[in-house]
Design an enzyme around this catalytic site. Structure first.
Site, PDB file in Angstrom:
ATOM      1  N   SER A 270      -3.179  -3.767   0.365  1.00 34.93           N
ATOM      2  CA  SER A 270      -1.955  -4.404   0.852  1.00 34.93           C
ATOM      3  C   SER A 270      -2.241  -5.861   1.195  1.00 34.93           C
ATOM      4  O   SER A 270      -3.202  -6.156   1.918  1.00 34.93           O
ATOM      5  CB  SER A 270      -1.477  -3.662   2.097  1.00 34.93           C
ATOM      6  OG  SER A 270      -0.338  -4.297   2.614  1.00 34.93           O
ATOM      7  N   ALA A 271      -1.398  -6.785   0.704  1.00 33.37           N
ATOM      8  CA  ALA A 271      -1.646  -8.214   0.943  1.00 33.37           C
ATOM      9  C   ALA A 271      -1.429  -8.610   2.400  1.00 33.37           C
ATOM     10  O   ALA A 271      -2.161  -9.441   2.932  1.00 33.37           O
ATOM     11  CB  ALA A 271      -0.736  -9.052   0.048  1.00 33.37           C
ATOM     12  N   HIS A 272      -0.425  -7.992   3.060  1.00 35.27           N
ATOM     13  CA  HIS A 272      -0.096  -8.494   4.402  1.00 35.27           C
ATOM     14  C   HIS A 272      -1.059  -8.003   5.476  1.00 35.27           C
ATOM     15  O   HIS A 272      -0.931  -8.356   6.650  1.00 35.27           O
ATOM     16  CB  HIS A 272       1.362  -8.182   4.773  1.00 35.27           C
ATOM     17  CG  HIS A 272       1.650  -6.763   5.159  1.00 35.27           C
ATOM     18  ND1 HIS A 272       1.789  -6.361   6.468  1.00 35.27           N
ATOM     19  CD2 HIS A 272       1.817  -5.656   4.412  1.00 35.27           C
ATOM     20  CE1 HIS A 272       2.062  -5.061   6.504  1.00 35.27           C
ATOM     21  NE2 HIS A 272       2.086  -4.613   5.270  1.00 35.27           N
TER      22      HIS A 272
ATOM     23  N   CYS B 139       8.080   5.659  16.736  1.00 34.05           N
ATOM     24  CA  CYS B 139       9.434   6.167  16.858  1.00 34.05           C
ATOM     25  C   CYS B 139       9.808   6.880  15.559  1.00 34.05           C
ATOM     26  O   CYS B 139       9.962   6.244  14.520  1.00 34.05           O
ATOM     27  CB  CYS B 139      10.384   5.015  17.131  1.00 34.05           C
ATOM     28  SG  CYS B 139      11.941   5.589  17.774  1.00 34.05           S
TER      29      CYS B 139
ATOM     30  N   ALA C 270       0.811  -1.214   0.000  1.00 30.35           N
ATOM     31  CA  ALA C 270       0.000   0.000   0.000  1.00 30.35           C
ATOM     32  C   ALA C 270       0.850   1.272   0.000  1.00 30.35           C
ATOM     33  O   ALA C 270       0.430   2.303  -0.538  1.00 30.35           O
ATOM     34  CB  ALA C 270      -0.957  -0.010   1.186  1.00 30.35           C
TER      35      ALA C 270
END
Ligand code: PMP
Length: 399
Positions: free
Chosen positions: A206-208, A333, A78
């Protein structure tokens, strides 16, 4: 049931990433082992087989969102899809339309390319959101004019889960003839998304985030690459209509396709189950910590999302106390400094409240037992930290 993760944590961080479904791994395996074929080489059987597998995967991705195959371009995820849609539109149409509009709770992979364009003669407007994270539609209406090139608004937020009113947003944007991009990374595969009803031009996936592998994703382009005029950001190959040159990640794409096929089949039942688990989790925590505040739009959020503000406990202290429960804080962070989330600040939380927010993302393999254990242990850790009056690292709570 024992977690199959190693080490065996209770994984409640599915907005960050999801485990690859074992059924997806199975479908990917032949393209990691038996078939090294490059889908761009049609001269031998393995290349042709790989090309067929990529096209089958493209069909599964398209079907999940109501698109056609020619409207799906594979990318690395993405982040790349967002950059391609935004920068590719700016490169393609550098005429009189110079305004780009987005909103304050977008992912950095939308905000940063927009900021880059602000340095290069584009005017970028970042719209505010209300306390639940919804884009201010009146502000959008005022901002979109005949000089607006592109509007980029996400479908669902990765921290607070709020689902935007995309149909209303599209009506406003399309009235002025601007392009509409939507970051669907958190929404696709979790809630029904049909591009035929949404009237958007570009959608990032996004695949994950949907139980597929990392490093692969897609950009949906209404009417296909040629019709959109979108310009590439890289050169040197004809793959993906030359919009995204480079050898296609065959195992990744095949896994992505299978993950989409499974989502299409299982999403309705899965989201009901996850919403019930999430409600149970919140109920258990609220019984123990009645002052707990839930962020986001509670009646219009992702079924697996829970964003919780603990009134007097630092989130990082809480998470350090629970190393075998995978959660995430409301801070990131950035350049070595712990910065409170821009999303939480955009919905009106103070820096201190943002530091006290924990993000929970449930997923396909979570069990009721895991969720109940997590709720109990999170509450116990919160009491322990409160009793100590300090953070886990021994410092006093940040202002
Ligand atoms: N947009 C949103 C809303 C996201 O949550 C993420 C992942 N955190 C991304 C974009 C980036 O996706 P990827 O990891 O596939 O580049």
């Amino acid at each position: 049931m024992l977690s199959r993760l190693n080490p065996p944590v209770i994984y409640l961080d599915h907005h960050s990433s999801t485990p690859v479904d074992p059924r997806v791994v199975q479908v990917m395996m032949p393209y990691l082992t038996d078939n090294p074929g490059n889908p761009s080489n049609p001269y031998h059987l393995l290349g042709r087989r790989a090309a067929d597998a990529v096209e089958e995967a493209r069909e599964h991705v398209a079907t999940l969102i109501g698109a056609t195959r020619s409207e799906i371009v594979f990318t690395s995820g993405a982040t790349e899809s967002n950059n391609l849609a935004i920068l590719g539109t700016a490169l393609a149409y550098c005429g009189p339309r110079k305004r780009i509009i987005t909103c304050a709770v977008e992912h950095k992979s939308v905000l940063e390319p927009c900021r880059r364009l602000a340095d290069r003669a584009f005017e970028v407007i970042i719209l505010p959101v209300d306390r639940m994270g919804h884009v201010d539609l009146l502000a959008l209406e005022r901002a979109v004019d005949d000089h607006t090139l592109l509007v980029s608004i996400q479908l669902a937020n990765n921290e607070i889960g709020t689902i935007q009113e995309l149909e209303q947003i599209a009506t406003i944007v399309k009235r002025r003839g601007a392009w509409l991009h939507c970051d669907g990374a958190q929404a696709v595969g979790k809630i029904p998304v049909d591009v035929r009803n949404l009237n958007i031009d570009f959608l990032s996936i996004s695949a994950h985030k949907l139980y597929g592998p990392k490093g692969v994703g897609a950009l949906y382009i209404r009417g296909g690459v040629k019709r959109s005029g979108l310009q590439p950001l890289a050169f040197g190959g004809g793959q993906e209509w030359a919009l995204r040159p480079g050898t296609v990640n065959v195992p990744g794409v095949v896994g992505f396709g299978e993950a989409c096929r499974l989502c299409k089949e299982e999403m309705d039942a899965e989201s009901l189950r996850l919403a019930a688990l999430r409600d149970r989790f919140e109920q258990l925590l609220l019984e123990r910590i009645p002052q707990l505040q839930r962020n986001g739009d509670l009646s219009h959020r992702l079924p697996n999302n829970s964003s919780l503000m603990f009134p007097d406990v630092d989130a990082d202290a809480l998470l350090l106390n629970l190393p075998d429960i995978a959660l995430s804080t409301g801070s990131a962070c950035t350049a070595g400094a712990l910065e409170p989330s821009h999303v939480l600040q955009a919905i009106g939380l103070t820096r201190e409240q943002a530091y006290r927010t924990v993000r929970v993302g449930l997923g396909r393999f979570n069990t009721q037992e895991e969720v109940e254990t997590a709720a109990t242990r999170i509450a116990e850790a919160a009491f322990r930290i409160r009793a100590l009056g300090t953070t886990a690292s021994g410092t006093t709570p940040r202002a």
